[in-house]
Design an enzyme around this catalytic site. Sequence first.
Site, PDB file in Angstrom:
ATOM      1  N   GLY A 281       1.156   2.088   2.875  1.00 40.30           N
ATOM      2  CA  GLY A 281       1.520   1.963   1.460  1.00 40.30           C
ATOM      3  C   GLY A 281       2.207   3.228   0.980  1.00 40.30           C
ATOM      4  O   GLY A 281       1.772   4.331   1.297  1.00 40.30           O
TER       5      GLY A 281
ATOM      6  N   ARG B 176       4.065  -1.544   7.135  1.00 38.00           N
ATOM      7  CA  ARG B 176       2.801  -1.674   7.865  1.00 38.00           C
ATOM      8  C   ARG B 176       3.169  -2.432   9.135  1.00 38.00           C
ATOM      9  O   ARG B 176       3.402  -3.635   9.085  1.00 38.00           O
ATOM     10  CB  ARG B 176       1.786  -2.459   7.034  1.00 38.00           C
ATOM     11  CG  ARG B 176       1.425  -1.791   5.699  1.00 38.00           C
ATOM     12  CD  ARG B 176       0.233  -2.462   5.064  1.00 38.00           C
ATOM     13  NE  ARG B 176       0.048  -2.091   3.675  1.00 38.00           N
ATOM     14  CZ  ARG B 176      -0.606  -0.987   3.266  1.00 38.00           C
ATOM     15  NH1 ARG B 176      -1.098  -0.157   4.153  1.00 38.00           N
ATOM     16  NH2 ARG B 176      -0.755  -0.735   1.977  1.00 38.00           N
TER      17      ARG B 176
ATOM     18  N   ASP C 220      -4.953   6.083   6.420  1.00 39.75           N
ATOM     19  CA  ASP C 220      -5.819   5.928   7.593  1.00 39.75           C
ATOM     20  C   ASP C 220      -5.202   5.087   8.715  1.00 39.75           C
ATOM     21  O   ASP C 220      -5.237   5.479   9.883  1.00 39.75           O
ATOM     22  CB  ASP C 220      -7.213   5.414   7.205  1.00 39.75           C
ATOM     23  CG  ASP C 220      -7.186   4.169   6.335  1.00 39.75           C
ATOM     24  OD1 ASP C 220      -6.088   3.701   5.980  1.00 39.75           O
ATOM     25  OD2 ASP C 220      -8.275   3.648   6.026  1.00 39.75           O
TER      26      ASP C 220
ATOM     27  N   THR D  40      -1.405   8.845   0.445  1.00 39.64           N
ATOM     28  CA  THR D  40      -1.947   7.544   0.018  1.00 39.64           C
ATOM     29  C   THR D  40      -2.528   7.711  -1.380  1.00 39.64           C
ATOM     30  O   THR D  40      -3.135   8.752  -1.673  1.00 39.64           O
ATOM     31  CB  THR D  40      -3.043   7.024   0.976  1.00 39.64           C
ATOM     32  OG1 THR D  40      -3.761   5.968   0.304  1.00 39.64           O
ATOM     33  CG2 THR D  40      -4.053   8.076   1.375  1.00 39.64           C
TER      34      THR D  40
ATOM     35  N   ASP E 289      -5.030   6.265  -2.412  1.00 37.80           N
ATOM     36  CA  ASP E 289      -6.470   5.955  -2.382  1.00 37.80           C
ATOM     37  C   ASP E 289      -7.388   7.177  -2.335  1.00 37.80           C
ATOM     38  O   ASP E 289      -8.567   7.064  -2.655  1.00 37.80           O
ATOM     39  CB  ASP E 289      -6.795   5.069  -1.166  1.00 37.80           C
ATOM     40  CG  ASP E 289      -6.224   3.668  -1.304  1.00 37.80           C
ATOM     41  OD1 ASP E 289      -5.826   3.307  -2.419  1.00 37.80           O
ATOM     42  OD2 ASP E 289      -6.177   2.943  -0.293  1.00 37.80           O
TER      43      ASP E 289
ATOM     44  N   ASP F  84      -8.766   8.554   0.185  1.00 36.22           N
ATOM     45  CA  ASP F  84      -9.942   8.194   0.982  1.00 36.22           C
ATOM     46  C   ASP F  84      -9.953   8.824   2.372  1.00 36.22           C
ATOM     47  O   ASP F  84     -10.543   8.278   3.296  1.00 36.22           O
ATOM     48  CB  ASP F  84     -10.035   6.659   1.094  1.00 36.22           C
ATOM     49  CG  ASP F  84      -8.788   6.058   1.738  1.00 36.22           C
ATOM     50  OD1 ASP F  84      -7.775   6.760   1.849  1.00 36.22           O
ATOM     51  OD2 ASP F  84      -8.841   4.877   2.126  1.00 36.22           O
TER      52      ASP F  84
ATOM     53  N   ARG G 261      -8.761  -1.049  -1.903  1.00 37.36           N
ATOM     54  CA  ARG G 261      -9.347  -2.150  -1.147  1.00 37.36           C
ATOM     55  C   ARG G 261     -10.698  -1.741  -0.576  1.00 37.36           C
ATOM     56  O   ARG G 261     -11.649  -2.489  -0.600  1.00 37.36           O
ATOM     57  CB  ARG G 261      -8.391  -2.504   0.001  1.00 37.36           C
ATOM     58  CG  ARG G 261      -8.378  -3.941   0.335  1.00 37.36           C
ATOM     59  CD  ARG G 261      -7.258  -4.326   1.262  1.00 37.36           C
ATOM     60  NE  ARG G 261      -6.470  -3.252   1.832  1.00 37.36           N
ATOM     61  CZ  ARG G 261      -5.178  -3.354   2.110  1.00 37.36           C
ATOM     62  NH1 ARG G 261      -4.544  -4.471   1.848  1.00 37.36           N
ATOM     63  NH2 ARG G 261      -4.517  -2.362   2.652  1.00 37.36           N
TER      64      ARG G 261
HETATM   65  O1  F6P Z   1      -3.559   1.999   0.653  1.00 42.06           O
HETATM   66  C1  F6P Z   1      -2.940   1.998  -0.578  1.00 42.06           C
HETATM   67  C2  F6P Z   1      -3.055   0.663  -1.254  1.00 42.06           C
HETATM   68  O2  F6P Z   1      -2.315   0.744  -2.437  1.00 42.06           O
HETATM   69  C3  F6P Z   1      -4.469   0.167  -1.527  1.00 42.06           C
HETATM   70  O3  F6P Z   1      -5.083   0.749  -2.649  1.00 42.06           O
HETATM   71  C4  F6P Z   1      -4.235  -1.301  -1.684  1.00 42.06           C
HETATM   72  O4  F6P Z   1      -5.409  -2.013  -1.434  1.00 42.06           O
HETATM   73  C5  F6P Z   1      -3.178  -1.579  -0.651  1.00 42.06           C
HETATM   74  O5  F6P Z   1      -2.492  -0.369  -0.460  1.00 42.06           O
HETATM   75  C6  F6P Z   1      -2.199  -2.673  -1.002  1.00 42.06           C
HETATM   76  O6  F6P Z   1      -1.283  -2.781   0.026  1.00 42.06           O
HETATM   77  P1  F6P Z   1       0.000  -3.720   0.026  1.00 42.06           P
HETATM   78  O7  F6P Z   1       0.991  -3.116  -0.917  1.00 42.06           O
HETATM   79  O8  F6P Z   1       0.478  -3.713   1.426  1.00 42.06           O
HETATM   80  O9  F6P Z   1      -0.470  -5.049  -0.445  1.00 42.06           O
END
Ligand code: F6P
Length: 324
Positions: free
Chosen positions: A11, A72, A103, A127, A129, A131, A173
């Site tokens: 992301g 991804r 991660d 990120t 997050d 995390d 998430r």
């Molecule tokens: O990892 C960052 C993040 O924004 C999370 O908070 C979220 O759950 C996820 O990516 C959403 O990913 P995507 O944009 O691929 O749906």
Amino acid sequence: MKHIAVLTSGGDAPGMNAAIRAVVRTGLYHGLTVTGVVAGYEGLINGDFRQMNSSSVGNIIGRGGTVLKTARSKRFMEADGRRNAIENLRKLGVEGLVVIGGDGSFRGADILASEFPELRVVGIPGTIDNDLVGTDFTIGYDTAINTVVEAVDNIRDTASSHNRLFFVEVMGRDAGLIALRSGIAVGAEAILIPETKTHVDRLITQLERGWKRQKSGHIIIVAEGDDAGGAFQIADMVQKKFDKLETKVVVLGHIQRGGNPSCMDRVLATRLGYEAVEALINGQNRVMVGQISGKVAYTPLTNAVKHIMDVNDTMLLMAEIMAL
Ligand code: F6P
């Protein structure tokens, strides 16, 4: 070391551009060839490379997203995909790789480094997050929580005017750190995160209490990965037993991932971008460069991805007391 490459993966996060800029300019300062990889591991597999110079990263420090694009990559999880990636890196003569991501990206980076020992890999935490283990803050987190705060402040105005109850879902998430910090900053009546068990009955008791003392407007911040479900599901459960307030649900979604990075994120990204290149030159490998208490810290990629599940109890208690 003569040649390094840089990519962004997973992301996107505000400040990734500032990190790319720092990697490129520090690399050039040391006389290295710097290659930009387009769309993360997908670009490694496809051989989608760009030779970077100082102007390739001009005027990007203040821009959200990533000029190198991100993805991804499912193909990179397969041995075949990684074999192509390694072949492409070998052909190009890349000796060091900087991976800016979270991660999943670091897991990929660590496997790549184990399968291609001549390559050194350094990660930069990018990120929203926050995390990852080994850094107080990840690049993008500060901007994202400020985006949430701005949005929820607006919601608070209308919630108070109508005496309504709002469930606001924020990203995360697997991690509640966006919810926790932004929830404290907006004075949320409750903050629901995946790291702690959500008790709907307890939440209803809190809402009853607020309603009795005629609170004008209630905001519940819900991390998308909360154990009781998303904001819509939790709002449904609450409404079945507590119907004294008109209820609305807002999902902030990807608005949290974009936007111009904050000053904090730009400076953090610049510092970590610089330090990542220094780390590669100094022989570091399979580590993430982070910042802890103002100092640069190196954490093995395998430790950096260990999910933080112990959120700060004092922060949680403080949030509860403030909502009394
Ligand atoms: O990892 C960052 C993040 O924004 C999370 O908070 C979220 O759950 C996820 O990516 C959403 O990913 P995507 O944009 O691929 O749906």
